[in-house]
Design an enzyme around this catalytic site. Structure first.
Site, PDB file in Angstrom:
ATOM      1  N   ASP A   1     -13.178  21.514  34.978  1.00 45.68           N
ATOM      2  CA  ASP A   1     -14.395  21.276  34.210  1.00 45.68           C
ATOM      3  C   ASP A   1     -14.247  19.928  33.523  1.00 45.68           C
ATOM      4  O   ASP A   1     -13.638  19.838  32.456  1.00 45.68           O
ATOM      5  CB  ASP A   1     -14.571  22.411  33.199  1.00 45.68           C
ATOM      6  CG  ASP A   1     -15.799  22.257  32.327  1.00 45.68           C
ATOM      7  OD1 ASP A   1     -16.647  21.396  32.627  1.00 45.68           O
ATOM      8  OD2 ASP A   1     -15.899  22.986  31.322  1.00 45.68           O
TER       9      ASP A   1
ATOM     10  N   GLU B   1     -19.623  15.363  27.358  1.00 49.32           N
ATOM     11  CA  GLU B   1     -20.433  16.560  27.619  1.00 49.32           C
ATOM     12  C   GLU B   1     -19.959  17.738  26.787  1.00 49.32           C
ATOM     13  O   GLU B   1     -20.763  18.542  26.300  1.00 49.32           O
ATOM     14  CB  GLU B   1     -20.377  16.906  29.110  1.00 49.32           C
ATOM     15  CG  GLU B   1     -21.330  18.029  29.532  1.00 49.32           C
ATOM     16  CD  GLU B   1     -20.720  19.432  29.469  1.00 49.32           C
ATOM     17  OE1 GLU B   1     -21.448  20.411  29.750  1.00 49.32           O
ATOM     18  OE2 GLU B   1     -19.524  19.565  29.144  1.00 49.32           O
TER      19      GLU B   1
END
Length: 334
Positions: A168, A198
């Site tokens: 991720d 993010e």
């Protein structure tokens, strides 16, 4: 492609400190794109010009979750806070790295009662990091307050199962790099946005598309897999069933036409796919959705086990099929 995934996941680049991974990506793609830009926040924007005036954007965020040093004890132990969604329960006994120095997370407890209580309800208040320092002065030379850390974990190849920290969202970065190298004669202009921060609020994606006239934006990210023993009953995503086409998560509802565009491409190319409705979380799609006058969005997700741990697990078959899907979409009219 496995070597690419290994190299990019093992890079130290937590949120706000994406320099190293950005440099790696530039070196990988510079000979395969028409233009490369770095904006003021550090987003890396790569463009492949097409034959039409339409533009599609693919996004993958470069950052990974991590920690930041907030205090150093007199005896040289670090106190930290989370950078992104770090679960204190995962930290205990985990190896971490700060400025290339390995540390281990431990838990405070002066009495058995306190130790049991802290282990039962772990929080950053009771966690400390041991970097082998003997005192505060020694620790300050290694990891002064404000130093960022990440998991210290290596890539493992189990054949069709790949394990690493930072899947991720480095798995999306790998997919995009591979697609960039394979795209030829694309119909539309394609923007590949490798974005920052993010994990702390979709920061990079909120501005990455602002200078462009984008017709459709597709985030590439991971999503929770529900295929482990007694996995969440309302989660249908599984490893090996193909890319997940997102319909909804907590941050955004995907545009119906974008969802149909992805799904129809998968069907035409005989690429397996699965539909995704995620009960929590969100992706950079939400950032693009609210850019300027609005951009139609969706997300293509890779089903992943043990997200936000040092050992995230993906299916290599799903990864390869996602590359195929992007390549197929690059040849289609929007």
């Amino acid at each position: 492609m496995k070597e690419l995934i290994k190299n990019i996941t093992e890079i130290y680049s937590p949120s706000g400190r994406e320099d190293k991974v950005r440099e790696f990506i530039i070196n990988e793609i510079k000979d395969y794109v028409d233009d490369i830009k770095i904006d003021k926040l550090g987003n890396l924007i790569a463009i492949k010009k097409g034959q039409s005036d339409k533009t599609i954007l693919f996004d993958g965020h470069m950052d990974e979750i991590g920690l930041v040093v907030t205090h150093i004890t007199e005896t040289g132990f670090l106190k930290v806070d989370a950078v992104g969604g770090v679960n204190p329960t995962i930290l205990l006994g985990t190896r971490l790295q700060f400025n290339g120095v390995t540390g281990v997370a431990g838990v405070e407890g002066e009495t058995l009662k306190e130790l049991r209580e802290n282990n039962t309800s772990l929080s950053m208040d009771s966690i400390f990091i041991d970097i082998g320092a003997s005192n505060r002065e020694e620790a300050q030379k290694i990891a002064p307050i404000g130093t960022f850390g990440t998991y210290d974990a290596n890539f493992v190849d189990l054949g069709n199962r790949l394990i690493s920290k930072a899947m991720d969202d480095r798995i999306a970065c790998s997919i995009m790099i591979q697609a960039i190298k394979g795209i030829k004669d694309n119909k539309n202009n394609i923007i590949f946005a490798f974005t920052v921060q993010e994990e702390v609020g979709l920061v990079g994606a909120s501005v990455a598309g602002y200078d462009y006239d984008i017709d459709m934006a597709i985030a590439i990210d991971v999503t929770m897999a529900g295929d482990t023993p007694k996995g969440l009953k309302r989660i249908s995503m599984e490893l090996d069933r193909g890319p997940c086409i997102k319909v909804k998560d907590s941050a955004s509802i995907s545009d119906r036409e974008v969802v149909d565009f992805i799904k129809e491409t998968a069907i035409e190319e005989k690429i397996p796919y699965q539909m995704e409705v995620l009960l929590f979380g969100g992706t950079n799609a939400a950032g693009y959705q609210k850019t300027k006058a609005g951009i139609p969005v969706s997300t293509i997700s890779i089903a992943t086990r043990y997200i936000h741990t040092p050992h995230e697990v993906v299916s290599y078959e799903d990864v390869e099929n996602t590359v195929k899907l992007i390549l197929a979409m690059s040849k289609k009219d929007i």
